[in-house]
Design a protein around this motif. Sequence first.
Motif, PDB file in Angstrom:
ATOM      1  N   MET A   1       0.835  -1.181   0.000  1.00  0.00           N
ATOM      2  CA  MET A   1       0.000   0.000   0.000  1.00  0.00           C
ATOM      3  C   MET A   1       0.880   1.246   0.000  1.00  0.00           C
ATOM      4  O   MET A   1       1.852   1.290   0.714  1.00  0.00           O
ATOM      5  N   ILE A  55     -17.358  -7.670  -4.425  1.00  0.00           N
ATOM      6  CA  ILE A  55     -16.129  -7.355  -5.160  1.00  0.00           C
ATOM      7  C   ILE A  55     -14.998  -6.943  -4.221  1.00  0.00           C
ATOM      8  O   ILE A  55     -13.872  -7.416  -4.331  1.00  0.00           O
ATOM      9  N   MET A  56     -15.300  -6.072  -3.282  1.00  0.00           N
ATOM     10  CA  MET A  56     -14.210  -5.483  -2.471  1.00  0.00           C
ATOM     11  C   MET A  56     -13.978  -6.193  -1.144  1.00  0.00           C
ATOM     12  O   MET A  56     -13.005  -5.911  -0.460  1.00  0.00           O
ATOM     13  N   GLY A  57     -14.892  -7.074  -0.745  1.00  0.00           N
ATOM     14  CA  GLY A  57     -14.790  -7.637   0.600  1.00  0.00           C
ATOM     15  C   GLY A  57     -15.212  -6.546   1.591  1.00  0.00           C
ATOM     16  O   GLY A  57     -16.094  -5.741   1.297  1.00  0.00           O
ATOM     17  N   ARG A  58     -14.540  -6.500   2.735  1.00  0.00           N
ATOM     18  CA  ARG A  58     -14.905  -5.462   3.721  1.00  0.00           C
ATOM     19  C   ARG A  58     -14.359  -4.105   3.275  1.00  0.00           C
ATOM     20  O   ARG A  58     -13.271  -4.027   2.712  1.00  0.00           O
ATOM     21  N   GLU A 182      -7.237 -10.194   4.318  1.00  0.00           N
ATOM     22  CA  GLU A 182      -7.209 -10.803   2.978  1.00  0.00           C
ATOM     23  C   GLU A 182      -5.772 -11.197   2.618  1.00  0.00           C
ATOM     24  O   GLU A 182      -4.831 -10.449   2.905  1.00  0.00           O
ATOM     25  N   VAL A 229      -0.739  -7.727   0.929  1.00  0.00           N
ATOM     26  CA  VAL A 229      -2.008  -7.064   0.596  1.00  0.00           C
ATOM     27  C   VAL A 229      -2.330  -5.908   1.554  1.00  0.00           C
ATOM     28  O   VAL A 229      -2.937  -4.919   1.153  1.00  0.00           O
ATOM     29  N   PHE A 249      -6.387  -0.960   7.489  1.00  0.00           N
ATOM     30  CA  PHE A 249      -6.304  -1.807   6.289  1.00  0.00           C
ATOM     31  C   PHE A 249      -7.660  -1.965   5.620  1.00  0.00           C
ATOM     32  O   PHE A 249      -7.756  -2.367   4.470  1.00  0.00           O
ATOM     33  N   LEU A 250      -8.728  -1.658   6.350  1.00  0.00           N
ATOM     34  CA  LEU A 250     -10.074  -1.839   5.809  1.00  0.00           C
ATOM     35  C   LEU A 250     -10.473  -0.757   4.803  1.00  0.00           C
ATOM     36  O   LEU A 250     -11.497  -0.878   4.133  1.00  0.00           O
ATOM     37  N   MET A 251      -9.650   0.283   4.678  1.00  0.00           N
ATOM     38  CA  MET A 251      -9.975   1.308   3.673  1.00  0.00           C
ATOM     39  C   MET A 251      -9.801   0.698   2.290  1.00  0.00           C
ATOM     40  O   MET A 251      -8.776   0.081   2.005  1.00  0.00           O
ATOM     41  N   SER A 252     -10.784   0.906   1.438  1.00  0.00           N
ATOM     42  CA  SER A 252     -10.678   0.373   0.076  1.00  0.00           C
ATOM     43  C   SER A 252      -9.839   1.318  -0.768  1.00  0.00           C
ATOM     44  O   SER A 252      -9.541   2.452  -0.370  1.00  0.00           O
ATOM     45  N   LYS A 306      -2.080  -6.230  -5.465  1.00  0.00           N
ATOM     46  CA  LYS A 306      -3.270  -6.269  -4.597  1.00  0.00           C
ATOM     47  C   LYS A 306      -4.352  -7.165  -5.181  1.00  0.00           C
ATOM     48  O   LYS A 306      -5.427  -7.311  -4.614  1.00  0.00           O
ATOM     49  N   PHE A 308      -6.573  -7.159  -7.750  1.00  0.00           N
ATOM     50  CA  PHE A 308      -7.910  -6.808  -8.223  1.00  0.00           C
ATOM     51  C   PHE A 308      -7.809  -5.852  -9.400  1.00  0.00           C
ATOM     52  O   PHE A 308      -6.774  -5.214  -9.610  1.00  0.00           O
TER      53      PHE A 308
HETATM   54  C1  LIG Z   1      -6.133  -3.949   2.273  1.00  0.00           C
HETATM   55  S1  LIG Z   1      -7.350  -5.076   1.783  1.00  0.00           S
HETATM   56  C2  LIG Z   1      -8.821  -4.212   2.195  1.00  0.00           C
HETATM   57  C3  LIG Z   1      -9.686  -4.999   3.140  1.00  0.00           C
HETATM   58  C4  LIG Z   1     -10.319  -6.226   2.512  1.00  0.00           C
HETATM   59  N1  LIG Z   1     -11.376  -5.844   1.624  1.00  0.00           N
HETATM   60  C5  LIG Z   1     -10.857  -7.184   3.553  1.00  0.00           C
HETATM   61  O1  LIG Z   1     -12.021  -7.548   3.527  1.00  0.00           O
HETATM   62  O2  LIG Z   1     -10.060  -7.604   4.413  1.00  0.00           O
HETATM   63  C6  LIG Z   1      -7.173  -4.935   0.073  1.00  0.00           C
HETATM   64  C7  LIG Z   1      -8.071  -5.865  -0.708  1.00  0.00           C
HETATM   65  O3  LIG Z   1      -9.405  -5.355  -0.719  1.00  0.00           O
HETATM   66  C8  LIG Z   1      -9.985  -5.480  -2.011  1.00  0.00           C
HETATM   67  N2  LIG Z   1     -10.197  -4.141  -2.568  1.00  0.00           N
HETATM   68  C9  LIG Z   1      -9.851  -2.962  -2.012  1.00  0.00           C
HETATM   69  N3  LIG Z   1     -10.221  -1.939  -2.788  1.00  0.00           N
HETATM   70  C10 LIG Z   1     -10.795  -2.469  -3.879  1.00  0.00           C
HETATM   71  C11 LIG Z   1     -11.369  -1.905  -5.045  1.00  0.00           C
HETATM   72  N4  LIG Z   1     -11.417  -0.590  -5.258  1.00  0.00           N
HETATM   73  N5  LIG Z   1     -11.883  -2.762  -5.980  1.00  0.00           N
HETATM   74  C12 LIG Z   1     -11.843  -4.109  -5.791  1.00  0.00           C
HETATM   75  N6  LIG Z   1     -11.298  -4.688  -4.692  1.00  0.00           N
HETATM   76  C13 LIG Z   1     -10.793  -3.887  -3.745  1.00  0.00           C
HETATM   77  C14 LIG Z   1      -8.989  -6.271  -2.843  1.00  0.00           C
HETATM   78  O4  LIG Z   1      -9.284  -7.622  -2.701  1.00  0.00           O
HETATM   79  C15 LIG Z   1      -7.678  -5.941  -2.170  1.00  0.00           C
HETATM   80  O5  LIG Z   1      -6.686  -6.907  -2.381  1.00  0.00           O
END
Ligand SMILES: C[S@@+](CC[C@H](N)C(=O)[O-])C[C@H]1O[C@@H](n2cnc3c(N)ncnc32)[C@H](O)[C@@H]1O
Length: 540
Positions: A1, A55-58, A182, A229, A249-252, A306, A308
């Motif tokens: 990051m 798509i993004m998870g959390r 993740e 990640v 880390f939860l910021m997308s 990352k 995605f």
């Molecule tokens: C640092 S983690 C963020 C937290 C994660 N979403 C979780 O549930 O633990 C980074 C991961 O989140 C997802 N992610 C974050 N931003 C995204 C975005 N704009 N589009 C798609 N996936 C995203 C991807 O899988 C990426 O590898």
Amino acid sequence: MSSKSHNHNHRKKKCKSKSRSQSVVSDQFMNDYRDASVTNFDDGEEIFAIKTSKIMGRYMVATRELRPGNIILSEMPIVVGPCTGCKVQCLACYQPIEESGSYAKCKGCDWPLCSANCAKLGTQFGHTKAECTILRDCKSYRFLDYRNFSKLKENFYCIVPLRCLMLKRTDPKSYEILMKMEHHNEIRKQLTDVWTTNQTMIVNRIISDWQMKEFSEDDVHRICGILEVNAFEIGHLGVNIRGLYPTAFLMSHNCIPNTNHNDDEDDFKLTVRASTSISINQPITLSYAYTLQSTLKRREHLLENKFFHCMCARCRDPTECGTFAGALRCPKCPDGYVLALEPLSPESDWKCNNINGCPGYKITAKSMELLINRISREIDALDSNDLKGLEAILSKYRNVLHPTHYLFLEIKLNLSQLYGKINGYLIHELDDEQLQRKMDICKEIIRIFDVIEPGFTRLRGVTLYELHAPVLVLTTRQFERQLLNKTQLRYRIKEVIRYLEEARIVLGYEPRNSPEGIMGVAAEDALDRMREWGKVVGRI
Ligand SMILES: C[S@@+](CC[C@H](N)C(=O)[O-])C[C@H]1O[C@@H](n2cnc3c(N)ncnc32)[C@H](O)[C@@H]1O
């Protein structure tokens, strides 16, 4: 990051007179700032919530209206330490150690230290006693070859993974948070190079060489994925390390982020602030990629590191939200720019956008890649302090790249700081034309930052500070030559004050000893002097 790497716009103030230079700050900034400073969120109410998407998870969303400068979260790391591929460094304070320089070895485990009395010895985010015991008991010293620093440094790959694994015993709660992060190992497993490097450098070293049999290969690979990640690049003053944080880390990701963050130089506490206004339910984002790059490069980085495909508004728009950060000038017509027909496809052709005025120009993705790589290599070969060389590249490719192409932006960012700083180009040595050049470059890049890193950001703060200097020197010279009347002089002083006010506030968020923090203090001093001058002029 990326930490260094994150919506309001600072609207341009309309000029009342031609002799006045165009300002890049507006009253909007101070309004935002006042709003932010009155909302200091000590009412115990939530600032953000965690949502989940397929798509993004959390991901994190705002649960209240945020203003630029508002603190969203401030938290201590779970773990910090050396990056993969780092140089040999002190295991406690992470200052790099040179083979020919002086260093010490830890009395307990024999690992390198900057000195036997390093202040970070025994501290939580330095070299702890527990770590020292583990490294000693597993006889890790057998692999520390001090006669060969390039081999020695490979041992550092395992330090952060080991620290993560140790949490299982020392801090199970943090370990649990960490294990929920993740890791994308189902994808990473297919990437033979990465997987094999991790297997040999980290997994085998920890499990076979150090004989830490209580950990499984899966556990170690999982930690490697989690670090890749989720870790933030942190550190100051020559120290480049990484850290995992329990919430941030939860910021997308977004290629136009709405936050800015920094880590404390002593304890690595991470503070995340809104850089723009963020409405309720809007995702709270940062950019995992370097924002001063084109869509192709950013998306490549995000996919490779990352895992995605970024589909944000900037990536979907061939003009990158009007910044033209990846565009070429059309060689066939005077006004056209060459843009990707399908910006989300790396295989896309590129075509001139001047539909009516151009006889037609198109190139393939491959030709585009070759061209950009060739120019990049030429830029990389230059010394970053070579002001004349950088200007020469801008001139050489002025009919090839858009003026705000990312390769030019990088050079212009560099030039904005070189003019006024290096020998022969110190601020008072610059002639009027050079001062004007510094001013124009600063304004041009600020206008692009307003789009790709809008709001209260380091880049903007630093560039506003750089901008104040040529405006001030030119003003002084023009006033001495009696080219400015009193009203014009007052206007200019006001303009400089506004640049400095904003720079002081934004850079004031940075650690005091960081280059940006020091610049923030300088902005504050300069601001005091300008206000004094303003008072005197007011009295004339
Ligand atoms: C640092 S983690 C963020 C937290 C994660 N979403 C979780 O549930 O633990 C980074 C991961 O989140 C997802 N992610 C974050 N931003 C995204 C975005 N704009 N589009 C798609 N996936 C995203 C991807 O899988 C990426 O590898």
